[in-house]
Design a protein around this motif. Structure first.
Motif, PDB file in Angstrom:
ATOM      1  N   UNK A  15       4.637 -11.193   1.414  1.00  0.00           N
ATOM      2  CA  UNK A  15       5.501 -10.264   0.892  1.00  0.00           C
ATOM      3  C   UNK A  15       4.926  -9.250  -0.207  1.00  0.00           C
ATOM      4  N   UNK A  16       5.220  -8.077  -0.129  1.00  0.00           N
ATOM      5  CA  UNK A  16       4.848  -6.899  -0.917  1.00  0.00           C
ATOM      6  C   UNK A  16       5.974  -6.346  -1.161  1.00  0.00           C
ATOM      7  N   UNK A  17       5.803  -5.720  -2.517  1.00  0.00           N
ATOM      8  CA  UNK A  17       7.105  -4.675  -3.219  1.00  0.00           C
ATOM      9  C   UNK A  17       6.818  -3.262  -2.252  1.00  0.00           C
ATOM     10  N   UNK A  18       7.878  -2.679  -1.629  1.00  0.00           N
ATOM     11  CA  UNK A  18       7.402  -1.493  -0.806  1.00  0.00           C
ATOM     12  C   UNK A  18       8.200  -0.221  -1.746  1.00  0.00           C
ATOM     13  N   UNK A  19       9.431  -0.552  -2.395  1.00  0.00           N
ATOM     14  CA  UNK A  19      10.256   0.465  -3.190  1.00  0.00           C
ATOM     15  C   UNK A  19      10.833  -0.189  -4.145  1.00  0.00           C
ATOM     16  N   UNK A  20      10.881   0.514  -5.389  1.00  0.00           N
ATOM     17  CA  UNK A  20      11.689   0.124  -6.574  1.00  0.00           C
ATOM     18  C   UNK A  20      12.481   1.146  -7.447  1.00  0.00           C
ATOM     19  N   UNK A  21      13.653   0.849  -7.826  1.00  0.00           N
ATOM     20  CA  UNK A  21      14.427   1.861  -8.375  1.00  0.00           C
ATOM     21  C   UNK A  21      14.859   1.286  -9.552  1.00  0.00           C
ATOM     22  N   UNK A  22      15.057   2.066 -10.582  1.00  0.00           N
ATOM     23  CA  UNK A  22      15.624   1.665 -12.068  1.00  0.00           C
ATOM     24  C   UNK A  22      16.751   2.702 -12.312  1.00  0.00           C
ATOM     25  N   UNK A  35      14.837  -3.687 -21.906  1.00  0.00           N
ATOM     26  CA  UNK A  35      13.551  -3.563 -22.671  1.00  0.00           C
ATOM     27  C   UNK A  35      13.555  -2.400 -23.676  1.00  0.00           C
ATOM     28  N   UNK A  36      12.798  -2.740 -24.833  1.00  0.00           N
ATOM     29  CA  UNK A  36      12.787  -1.476 -25.826  1.00  0.00           C
ATOM     30  C   UNK A  36      13.859  -0.910 -25.948  1.00  0.00           C
ATOM     31  N   UNK A  37      15.179  -1.560 -26.000  1.00  0.00           N
ATOM     32  CA  UNK A  37      16.367  -0.798 -26.337  1.00  0.00           C
ATOM     33  C   UNK A  37      16.838   0.012 -25.117  1.00  0.00           C
ATOM     34  N   UNK A  38      16.305  -0.264 -23.864  1.00  0.00           N
ATOM     35  CA  UNK A  38      17.113   0.408 -22.701  1.00  0.00           C
ATOM     36  C   UNK A  38      17.436  -0.746 -21.736  1.00  0.00           C
ATOM     37  N   UNK A  39      18.794  -0.446 -21.147  1.00  0.00           N
ATOM     38  CA  UNK A  39      19.286  -1.311 -20.347  1.00  0.00           C
ATOM     39  C   UNK A  39      19.413  -0.637 -18.976  1.00  0.00           C
ATOM     40  N   UNK A  40      19.036  -1.430 -17.726  1.00  0.00           N
ATOM     41  CA  UNK A  40      18.926  -0.664 -16.480  1.00  0.00           C
ATOM     42  C   UNK A  40      19.083  -1.674 -15.278  1.00  0.00           C
ATOM     43  N   UNK A  41      19.668  -1.157 -14.472  1.00  0.00           N
ATOM     44  CA  UNK A  41      19.941  -1.954 -13.089  1.00  0.00           C
ATOM     45  C   UNK A  41      18.904  -1.474 -12.339  1.00  0.00           C
ATOM     46  N   UNK A  42      18.311  -2.753 -11.533  1.00  0.00           N
ATOM     47  CA  UNK A  42      16.817  -2.486 -10.878  1.00  0.00           C
ATOM     48  C   UNK A  42      17.344  -2.951  -9.306  1.00  0.00           C
ATOM     49  N   UNK A  43      16.621  -2.032  -8.328  1.00  0.00           N
ATOM     50  CA  UNK A  43      16.542  -2.369  -6.938  1.00  0.00           C
ATOM     51  C   UNK A  43      15.377  -2.321  -6.305  1.00  0.00           C
ATOM     52  N   UNK A  44      15.144  -3.612  -5.689  1.00  0.00           N
ATOM     53  CA  UNK A  44      13.749  -3.548  -5.097  1.00  0.00           C
ATOM     54  C   UNK A  44      13.670  -3.916  -3.436  1.00  0.00           C
ATOM     55  N   UNK A  45      12.870  -3.328  -2.782  1.00  0.00           N
ATOM     56  CA  UNK A  45      12.910  -3.643  -1.400  1.00  0.00           C
ATOM     57  C   UNK A  45      11.281  -4.259  -1.143  1.00  0.00           C
ATOM     58  N   UNK A  46      11.636  -5.430  -0.594  1.00  0.00           N
ATOM     59  CA  UNK A  46      10.175  -6.375  -0.543  1.00  0.00           C
ATOM     60  C   UNK A  46      10.050  -6.366   1.140  1.00  0.00           C
ATOM     61  N   UNK A  47       8.844  -6.233   1.763  1.00  0.00           N
ATOM     62  CA  UNK A  47       8.625  -6.235   3.016  1.00  0.00           C
ATOM     63  C   UNK A  47       7.522  -7.439   3.253  1.00  0.00           C
ATOM     64  N   UNK A  48       7.594  -8.185   4.317  1.00  0.00           N
ATOM     65  CA  UNK A  48       6.839  -9.085   4.811  1.00  0.00           C
ATOM     66  C   UNK A  48       6.058  -8.581   5.992  1.00  0.00           C
ATOM     67  N   UNK A  49       4.652  -8.479   5.907  1.00  0.00           N
ATOM     68  CA  UNK A  49       3.800  -8.088   6.719  1.00  0.00           C
ATOM     69  C   UNK A  49       2.520  -9.382   7.018  1.00  0.00           C
ATOM     70  N   UNK A  50       2.317  -9.934   8.074  1.00  0.00           N
ATOM     71  CA  UNK A  50       1.477 -11.079   8.151  1.00  0.00           C
ATOM     72  C   UNK A  50       1.714 -11.924   7.351  1.00  0.00           C
ATOM     73  N   UNK A  51       2.771 -12.465   7.244  1.00  0.00           N
ATOM     74  CA  UNK A  51       3.318 -13.680   6.470  1.00  0.00           C
ATOM     75  C   UNK A  51       3.184 -13.466   4.904  1.00  0.00           C
ATOM     76  N   UNK A  72       0.811  -1.406   0.106  1.00  0.00           N
ATOM     77  CA  UNK A  72       0.088  -0.003  -0.109  1.00  0.00           C
ATOM     78  C   UNK A  72       0.675   1.255  -0.038  1.00  0.00           C
ATOM     79  N   UNK A  73       2.181   1.285   0.581  1.00  0.00           N
ATOM     80  CA  UNK A  73       2.820   2.420   0.615  1.00  0.00           C
ATOM     81  C   UNK A  73       3.990   2.339  -0.590  1.00  0.00           C
ATOM     82  N   UNK A  74       3.795   1.597  -1.730  1.00  0.00           N
ATOM     83  CA  UNK A  74       4.670   1.321  -2.658  1.00  0.00           C
ATOM     84  C   UNK A  74       5.009   2.839  -3.394  1.00  0.00           C
ATOM     85  N   UNK A  75       6.527   2.845  -3.555  1.00  0.00           N
ATOM     86  CA  UNK A  75       6.974   4.176  -4.649  1.00  0.00           C
ATOM     87  C   UNK A  75       8.121   3.487  -5.387  1.00  0.00           C
TER      88      UNK A  75
END
Length: 144
Positions: A102-109, A84-100, A31-34
């Motif tokens: 896992x959801x994605x909290x934050x992502x950066x490319x 993807x579509x001619x672009x190359x990126x490094x990606x970083x994601x933070x996953x959080x576990x709540x009540x068993x 719910x707080x994803x950015x």
């Protein structure tokens, strides 16, 4: 929980059928994803869901070099690269576990410039990397 499970969730988010499904996005995005996109734009959960649903992608996103690291009992950091579509990126994601669950909290490319090319005309990038026990710093020195 296995690291493979969280990496599997990350890979699911790269699949066009997941990215175009309101139900799947609601299940996977916290719910707080950015997100800070490779363009530098800051996306809220509502904005990214709307963009993905309104303009579904037909072409799969190529991904490689997945690495996961537990940084707290309820937090996992996943890194990888995409093409993807001619672009190359490094990606970083933070996953959080709540009540068993896992959801994605934050992502950066972050764009990776093509070898021999310059990501911005008129600039030269020089990379230097310093590795410490807990972190990696990438210093970009820009000069015209």
């Amino acid at each position: 929980m296995t690291m493979e499970h969280v990496i599997g969730l990350e890979k699911a988010l790269l699949d066009p059928s997941t990215r175009s499904s309101q139900t799947e996005l609601d299940r996977l995005l916290d719910p707080s994803f950015e997100e800070i996109g490779a363009s530098g734009r800051l996306w809220t959960r509502r904005e990214i869901v709307a963009a993905l649903i309104d303009a579904p992608e037909s072409e799969p996103i190529e991904s490689a070099n997945f690495n996961g690291r537990r940084i707290a009992d309820d937090m996992v950091h996943v890194t990888y690269e995409t093409r993807h579509e001619g672009r190359h990126a490094r990606r970083s994601s933070l996953w959080r576990q709540v009540d068993g669950r896992w959801t994605l909290l934050f992502h950066q490319g972050t764009p990776i410039p093509d070898p021999g090319g310059h990501p911005r005309a008129g600039y030269r990038y020089q990379d230097s990397v310093t590795v410490t026990e807990r972190s990696v710093f990438l210093c970009l020195a820009m000069s015209e």
